[in-house]
Design a protein around this motif. Structure first.
Motif, PDB file in Angstrom:
ATOM      1  N   PRO A  38       0.833  -0.880  -0.115  1.00 31.15           N
ATOM      2  CA  PRO A  38       0.082  -0.148  -0.156  1.00 31.15           C
ATOM      3  C   PRO A  38       1.004   1.223  -0.072  1.00 31.15           C
ATOM      4  N   ILE A  39       0.381   2.502  -0.227  1.00 33.09           N
ATOM      5  CA  ILE A  39       1.410   3.473  -0.807  1.00 33.09           C
ATOM      6  C   ILE A  39       1.589   4.248   0.155  1.00 33.09           C
ATOM      7  N   THR A  40       0.905   3.795   1.180  1.00 30.30           N
ATOM      8  CA  THR A  40       0.671   4.551   2.609  1.00 30.30           C
ATOM      9  C   THR A  40       1.659   4.453   2.879  1.00 30.30           C
ATOM     10  N   GLU A  41       2.185   2.913   3.325  1.00 32.72           N
ATOM     11  CA  GLU A  41       3.247   2.000   3.391  1.00 32.72           C
ATOM     12  C   GLU A  41       4.273   2.393   2.668  1.00 32.72           C
ATOM     13  N   THR A  42       4.680   2.367   1.655  1.00 39.28           N
ATOM     14  CA  THR A  42       6.030   2.677   0.160  1.00 39.28           C
ATOM     15  C   THR A  42       6.301   4.052   1.194  1.00 39.28           C
TER      16      THR A  42
END
Length: 483
Positions: free
Chosen positions: A100-104
């Motif tokens: 997920p982009i929040t994690e990347t």
């Protein structure tokens, strides 16, 4: 599902022997969220590897002579460039491996933190005076770079696993040749581009993607000019590299598999413990080496805890990893999904119950799952899952919990929740793991200055902090006689 069309990715050329290079063959990089190719990258060969080694040997002679303070300044510029390109790096990582982009976005911070720490520490690399037993002698030590480093990194942290190795190596005066994971080579190429933009000299960080890891790796293991190998990945591959490195007595760092237990005692804060299990288990769809793999709960609170864990897991949003609202994305490839399904089906066939999830939603998306009444001997209690499934097992006593937790060939990370201070110390000291979180589900979040690594079949060596920097330094003792 967010479309990938009109989103061209141009980082497709390998970087070695002083230039960005196309190769006769290439291979596709696939976005797990849709199955679409986001581009095709250079497919490097053993001959390319040999060219890279020769170029690295030449680069090493100059880079090791650069004042460590100046090396630190270049690293600092590299750190700053990661933040200048934060959104592009985050999106690329999500496209490559589905996190997920929040994690990347968080991973960019994580990756940059290792560069920042090593930039500051580079100028502090030195030796020390050693008192001698003879009046006419003076002794001192000198820290010198190990030399040419071959690094192999995994797909689950496409940026963080690179900087955790490259930053200390470059700070120490080593040069690195990197083989990134086949699933996520573009992030590695992006980082090399930024290293050069920061002023990193040619061939100090070379990147060779390949679809045939064994063939590309062979020249590095055979060549005596390559003095160190650092690898993050499976225990099976780590064993092979360890054996191969012995022929030329290379320095070796191996960060291998994990099977992390999470112990919840009856006096624990159950709400907090459940939140920490969710955070540890389901980030990156469970595809981290320190993810919780086995949840052990004391019988008196097992029902209450499982209910909380089930509720929190059911609230997770499974979906498009490019959306900010997504908590859990796809697993990276079909082989991983097949393993998850096999473990869940094995557990269910032995009497386990899925209180939430338990099925493939579509494509490579597996529902966040909690399993209860998991029988001893189930595959999921013996093998690393690398997926969004939390098996819950009940225990009676502290002694039983420790026996179950330590009953594994792996020893990377372990967790425990308790309000009893004496128990906290006993458990922390008894767990046979290199990383232990007591009332802390993310102990490695304190990076970059803490040691990261495992015991038993989870590897050798440490990354992070002075421990990680020392992996790239040789100690030379100098004794000088005086009149």
């Amino acid at each position: 599902m967010t479309t990938l069309l009109n989103d061209p990715v141009t980082r497709t050329q390998a970087y070695f022997a002083g230039a960005w290079r196309r190769t006769p063959a290439s291979f596709d990089v696939i976005h797990p969220g849709s199955g679409q190719a986001i581009g095709a990258v250079a497919d490097c060969t053993p001959e390319d590897a040999r060219q890279a080694i020769t170029a690295a040997e030449t680069a090493l002679k100059e880079w090791r002579q650069v004042n460590p303070y100046r090396r630190g300044l270049i690293l600092r510029r590299w750190h700053d460039l990661l933040f200048a390109h934060k959104e592009e790096l985050a999106r690329l990582m999500t496209l490559e491996m589905g996190k997920p982009i929040t994690e990347t976005r968080g991973e960019v911070h994580y990756a940059a933190s290792f560069i920042e720490w090593c930039a500051e520490e580079a100028g502090r690399i030195s030796g020390e005076r050693v008192n001698m037993r003879f009046d006419h002698k003076r002794g001192l030590t000198r820290s010198e770079p190990v030399g040419v480093v071959y690094a192999v990194t995994p797909w689950n942290f496409p940026a963080g696993m690179i900087t955790r190795k490259a930053a200390p190596a470059l700070a120490a005066g080593c040069v690195m040749i990197l083989k990134p994971a086949e699933q996520s080579p573009m992030t590695a190429l992006y980082l090399a581009e930024l290293w050069l933009e920061a002023g990193g000299p040619a061939n100090t960080l070379q990147v060779l993607p390949t679809s045939d890891a064994a063939a590309l790796t062979a020249p590095f293991m055979e060549d005596e000019r390559v003095r160190k190998v650092t690898f993050t990945g499976s225990t099976a591959v780590g064993r092979q590299l360890y054996r191969q490195a012995a022929n030329t007595i290379k320095r070796v760092s191996l960060e291998l598999g994990g099977h992390a237990p999470f112990l919840v005692f009856e006096d624990a804060d159950l709400d907090k413990a459940a939140r920490e299990v969710v955070g540890s288990k389901f980030r990156n769809a469970g595809q981290t080496c320190i993810s919780t793999n086995r949840v052990y709960v004391q019988r008196a609170v097992a029902g209450t805890f499982t209910g909380i864990l089930t509720r929190l897991t059911a609230q997770l949003q499974l979906g498009d990893p490019l959306l900010d609202t997504t908590n859990v994305g796809p697993v990276v490839e079909q082989a991983g999904l097949d393993k998850i399904q096999a473990q869940v089906q094995d557990a269910l066939s032995r009497g386990a119950t899925a209180t939430v999830g338990g099925h493939v939603q579509s494509g490579l998306y597996f529902q966040p799952t909690v399993l209860t009444e998991v029988a001893p001997g189930s595959l999921i209690l013996r093998e690393e899952t690398f997926g969004p499934v939390a098996p819950v097992v009940v225990f009676e006593t502290e002694e039983e919990a420790l026996r179950l937790a330590n009953d594994s060939e792996y020893g990377l990370a372990a967790y425990a929740y308790t309000r009893d201070l004496s128990r906290a110390w006993r458990v922390a000291e008894a767990l046979e793991y290199g990383i232990v979180g007591i009332n802390d589900g993310v102990p490695s979040a304190a990076a970059p200055h803490v040691p990261f690594g495992g015991m038993k079949n989870s590897g050798v060596g440490r990354e992070g902090g002075r421990w990680g920097l020392e992996e790239y330094l040789e100690t030379k003792f100098i004794s000088m006689g005086i009149e």
